[in-house]
Design a protein around this motif. Structure first.
Motif, PDB file in Angstrom:
ATOM      1  N   GLY A  94       0.807  -1.201   0.000  1.00 26.34           N
ATOM      2  CA  GLY A  94       0.000   0.000   0.000  1.00 26.34           C
ATOM      3  C   GLY A  94       0.841   1.252   0.000  1.00 26.34           C
ATOM      4  N   LEU A  95       0.192   2.373   0.317  1.00 24.84           N
ATOM      5  CA  LEU A  95       0.842   3.683   0.359  1.00 24.84           C
ATOM      6  C   LEU A  95       1.001   4.111   1.806  1.00 24.84           C
ATOM      7  CD1 LEU A  95       1.795   6.330  -1.018  1.00 24.84           C
ATOM      8  CD2 LEU A  95      -0.616   7.047  -1.003  1.00 24.84           C
ATOM      9  N   VAL A  96       2.212   4.544   2.166  1.00 28.75           N
ATOM     10  CA  VAL A  96       2.481   4.959   3.533  1.00 28.75           C
ATOM     11  C   VAL A  96       3.438   6.142   3.499  1.00 28.75           C
ATOM     12  CG1 VAL A  96       4.415   3.357   3.824  1.00 28.75           C
ATOM     13  CG2 VAL A  96       3.127   4.108   5.832  1.00 28.75           C
ATOM     14  N   GLN A  97       3.392   6.969   4.522  1.00 26.56           N
ATOM     15  CA  GLN A  97       4.299   8.105   4.598  1.00 26.56           C
ATOM     16  C   GLN A  97       5.660   7.677   5.155  1.00 26.56           C
ATOM     17  OE1 GLN A  97       2.207  11.051   6.950  1.00 26.56           O
ATOM     18  NE2 GLN A  97       1.333  11.986   5.126  1.00 26.56           N
ATOM     19  N   THR A  98       6.670   8.485   4.890  1.00 25.01           N
ATOM     20  CA  THR A  98       7.994   8.236   5.439  1.00 25.01           C
ATOM     21  C   THR A  98       7.919   8.088   6.954  1.00 25.01           C
ATOM     22  OG1 THR A  98       9.099   9.447   3.650  1.00 25.01           O
ATOM     23  CG2 THR A  98      10.307   9.189   5.709  1.00 25.01           C
ATOM     24  N   GLY A  99       8.588   7.051   7.441  1.00 20.42           N
ATOM     25  CA  GLY A  99       8.578   6.779   8.870  1.00 20.42           C
ATOM     26  C   GLY A  99       7.478   5.840   9.311  1.00 20.42           C
ATOM     27  N   GLY A 100       6.565   5.532   8.413  1.00 19.23           N
ATOM     28  CA  GLY A 100       5.448   4.662   8.746  1.00 19.23           C
ATOM     29  C   GLY A 100       5.806   3.192   8.677  1.00 19.23           C
ATOM     30  N   SER A 101       4.790   2.351   8.854  1.00 16.61           N
ATOM     31  CA  SER A 101       4.972   0.899   8.887  1.00 16.61           C
ATOM     32  C   SER A 101       3.963   0.200   8.000  1.00 16.61           C
ATOM     33  CB  SER A 101       4.810   0.378  10.322  1.00 16.61           C
ATOM     34  OG  SER A 101       5.777   0.923  11.190  1.00 16.61           O
ATOM     35  N   LEU A 102       4.373  -0.953   7.489  1.00 14.96           N
ATOM     36  CA  LEU A 102       3.495  -1.855   6.756  1.00 14.96           C
ATOM     37  C   LEU A 102       3.882  -3.286   7.105  1.00 14.96           C
ATOM     38  CD1 LEU A 102       3.266  -0.460   3.097  1.00 14.96           C
ATOM     39  CD2 LEU A 102       1.389  -0.610   4.750  1.00 14.96           C
ATOM     40  N   ARG A 103       2.940  -4.184   7.009  1.00 13.31           N
ATOM     41  CA  ARG A 103       3.220  -5.605   7.216  1.00 13.31           C
ATOM     42  C   ARG A 103       2.756  -6.377   6.004  1.00 13.31           C
ATOM     43  NH1 ARG A 103       0.717 -10.287  10.160  1.00 13.31           N
ATOM     44  NH2 ARG A 103       2.411 -11.471  11.157  1.00 13.31           N
ATOM     45  N   LEU A 104       3.695  -7.036   5.355  1.00 14.81           N
ATOM     46  CA  LEU A 104       3.382  -7.871   4.206  1.00 14.81           C
ATOM     47  C   LEU A 104       3.187  -9.314   4.662  1.00 14.81           C
ATOM     48  CD1 LEU A 104       5.973  -6.567   1.577  1.00 14.81           C
ATOM     49  CD2 LEU A 104       3.701  -5.683   2.125  1.00 14.81           C
ATOM     50  N   SER A 105       2.261  -9.989   4.008  1.00 12.93           N
ATOM     51  CA  SER A 105       2.014 -11.399   4.278  1.00 12.93           C
ATOM     52  C   SER A 105       2.121 -12.184   2.979  1.00 12.93           C
ATOM     53  CB  SER A 105       0.615 -11.596   4.864  1.00 12.93           C
ATOM     54  OG  SER A 105       0.471 -10.914   6.085  1.00 12.93           O
ATOM     55  N   CYS A 106       2.516 -13.428   3.116  1.00 13.04           N
ATOM     56  CA  CYS A 106       2.623 -14.311   1.950  1.00 13.04           C
ATOM     57  C   CYS A 106       2.243 -15.712   2.383  1.00 13.04           C
ATOM     58  CB  CYS A 106       4.045 -14.282   1.408  1.00 13.04           C
ATOM     59  SG  CYS A 106       4.410 -15.530   0.163  1.00 13.04           S
ATOM     60  N   ALA A 107       1.361 -16.342   1.634  1.00 13.14           N
ATOM     61  CA  ALA A 107       0.940 -17.698   1.949  1.00 13.14           C
ATOM     62  C   ALA A 107       1.099 -18.593   0.729  1.00 13.14           C
ATOM     63  CB  ALA A 107      -0.506 -17.700   2.422  1.00 13.14           C
ATOM     64  N   ALA A 108       1.671 -19.762   0.951  1.00  9.08           N
ATOM     65  CA  ALA A 108       1.786 -20.770  -0.096  1.00  9.08           C
ATOM     66  C   ALA A 108       0.694 -21.806   0.122  1.00  9.08           C
ATOM     67  CB  ALA A 108       3.156 -21.434  -0.061  1.00  9.08           C
ATOM     68  N   SER A 109       0.088 -22.248  -0.974  1.00 10.24           N
ATOM     69  CA  SER A 109      -0.986 -23.225  -0.874  1.00 10.24           C
ATOM     70  C   SER A 109      -0.881 -24.221  -2.015  1.00 10.24           C
ATOM     71  CB  SER A 109      -2.346 -22.532  -0.898  1.00 10.24           C
ATOM     72  OG  SER A 109      -2.515 -21.824  -2.111  1.00 10.24           O
ATOM     73  N   GLY A 110      -1.529 -25.360  -1.838  1.00  9.94           N
ATOM     74  CA  GLY A 110      -1.514 -26.385  -2.871  1.00  9.94           C
ATOM     75  C   GLY A 110      -0.893 -27.665  -2.363  1.00  9.94           C
ATOM     76  N   SER A 111      -0.321 -28.423  -3.292  1.00 10.70           N
ATOM     77  CA  SER A 111       0.230 -29.740  -2.977  1.00 10.70           C
ATOM     78  C   SER A 111       1.648 -29.606  -2.410  1.00 10.70           C
ATOM     79  CB  SER A 111       0.239 -30.604  -4.234  1.00 10.70           C
ATOM     80  OG  SER A 111      -1.065 -30.750  -4.751  1.00 10.70           O
ATOM     81  N   ILE A 112       1.723 -29.177  -1.167  1.00 13.18           N
ATOM     82  CA  ILE A 112       2.997 -28.894  -0.512  1.00 13.18           C
ATOM     83  C   ILE A 112       3.306 -29.952   0.527  1.00 13.18           C
ATOM     84  CG2 ILE A 112       4.240 -27.253   0.946  1.00 13.18           C
ATOM     85  CD1 ILE A 112       2.514 -25.044  -0.334  1.00 13.18           C
ATOM     86  N   PHE A 113       4.524 -30.512   0.450  1.00 17.16           N
ATOM     87  CA  PHE A 113       4.988 -31.422   1.493  1.00 17.16           C
ATOM     88  C   PHE A 113       5.750 -30.636   2.563  1.00 17.16           C
ATOM     89  CE2 PHE A 113       6.186 -35.321   3.441  1.00 17.16           C
ATOM     90  CZ  PHE A 113       7.484 -35.152   3.872  1.00 17.16           C
ATOM     91  N   SER A 114       6.644 -29.777   2.106  1.00 19.02           N
ATOM     92  CA  SER A 114       7.411 -28.955   3.042  1.00 19.02           C
ATOM     93  C   SER A 114       7.945 -27.720   2.310  1.00 19.02           C
ATOM     94  CB  SER A 114       8.581 -29.732   3.651  1.00 19.02           C
ATOM     95  OG  SER A 114       9.503 -30.106   2.648  1.00 19.02           O
ATOM     96  N   ILE A 115       8.328 -26.734   3.096  1.00 22.00           N
ATOM     97  CA  ILE A 115       8.915 -25.521   2.538  1.00 22.00           C
ATOM     98  C   ILE A 115      10.240 -25.262   3.233  1.00 22.00           C
ATOM     99  CG2 ILE A 115       8.664 -23.051   2.128  1.00 22.00           C
ATOM    100  CD1 ILE A 115       5.660 -23.416   2.159  1.00 22.00           C
ATOM    101  N   ASN A 116      11.293 -25.042   2.460  1.00 25.91           N
ATOM    102  CA  ASN A 116      12.593 -24.729   3.033  1.00 25.91           C
ATOM    103  C   ASN A 116      12.671 -23.228   3.243  1.00 25.91           C
ATOM    104  OD1 ASN A 116      15.138 -24.957   4.028  1.00 25.91           O
ATOM    105  ND2 ASN A 116      16.085 -25.597   2.108  1.00 25.91           N
ATOM    106  N   ALA A 117      13.558 -22.556   2.558  1.00 29.96           N
ATOM    107  CA  ALA A 117      13.684 -21.114   2.752  1.00 29.96           C
ATOM    108  C   ALA A 117      12.498 -20.366   2.165  1.00 29.96           C
ATOM    109  CB  ALA A 117      14.972 -20.605   2.112  1.00 29.96           C
ATOM    110  N   MET A 118      12.172 -19.252   2.803  1.00 30.30           N
ATOM    111  CA  MET A 118      11.189 -18.318   2.279  1.00 30.30           C
ATOM    112  C   MET A 118      11.830 -16.930   2.308  1.00 30.30           C
ATOM    113  SD  MET A 118       7.621 -19.675   3.978  1.00 30.30           S
ATOM    114  CE  MET A 118       6.551 -19.085   2.655  1.00 30.30           C
ATOM    115  N   ASP A 119      11.607 -16.173   1.235  1.00 33.46           N
ATOM    116  CA  ASP A 119      12.314 -14.902   1.089  1.00 33.46           C
ATOM    117  C   ASP A 119      11.366 -13.795   0.658  1.00 33.46           C
ATOM    118  OD1 ASP A 119      14.062 -16.934  -1.126  1.00 33.46           O
ATOM    119  OD2 ASP A 119      14.703 -16.675   0.944  1.00 33.46           O
ATOM    120  N   TRP A 120      11.815 -12.587   0.905  1.00 31.03           N
ATOM    121  CA  TRP A 120      11.192 -11.410   0.310  1.00 31.03           C
ATOM    122  C   TRP A 120      12.229 -10.730  -0.581  1.00 31.03           C
ATOM    123  CZ3 TRP A 120       6.166 -10.273   0.405  1.00 31.03           C
ATOM    124  CH2 TRP A 120       5.377 -10.855   1.395  1.00 31.03           C
TER     125      TRP A 120
END
Length: 120
Positions: A10-36
């Motif tokens: 989204g849009l935020v002013q300098t000095g502000g905060s945001l929280r990003l989320s990410c979800a993986a779905s589907g035929s998953i056995f396991s997940i190793n590293a996750m990155d942004w």
């Protein structure tokens, strides 16, 4: 099939905060590293933060002390808490996950990206 989906930009002013989320779905056995990663206009994509399945983290120098990556293995999810945001943090932010599928295939899966804009 596996899907990786980001949210929280989204849009935020300098000095502000945001929280990003990410979800993986589907035929998953396991997940190793996750990155942004992020990509600003006219620039190459750069790694922002990474977290292993055990919780070890690495940050880009430009975000150390301001961003925090975390994950919830039970939810196949990763988060990026961004504080003290600066205009130079403006970019499209992408989530990436190293996935072992239920058919034992191993691959890297990317989300579609979420826009973060920091106004001065």
């Amino acid at each position: 099939q596996v899907q990786v989906l980001e949210s929280g930009g989204g849009l935020v002013q300098t000095g502000g905060s945001l929280r990003l989320s990410c979800a993986a779905s589907g035929s998953i056995f396991s997940i190793n590293a996750m990155d942004w990663y992020r990509q600003a206009p006219g620039k190459s994509r750069e790694m922002v933060a990474t977290i292993s399945s055990g919780g070890s983290t690495v940050y880009a120098d430009s975000v150390k002390g301001r961003f925090t990556i975390s994950r919830d293995n039970a939810k196949n999810s990763v988060y990026l808490q961004m504080d003290k945001l600066k205009p130079q943090d403006t970019a499209v932010y992408y989530c990436r996950a190293d996935i072992r599928s239920s058919t034992w295939a191993y691959f890297s899966s990317w989300g579609q990206g979420t826009q973060v804009t920091v106004s001065s």
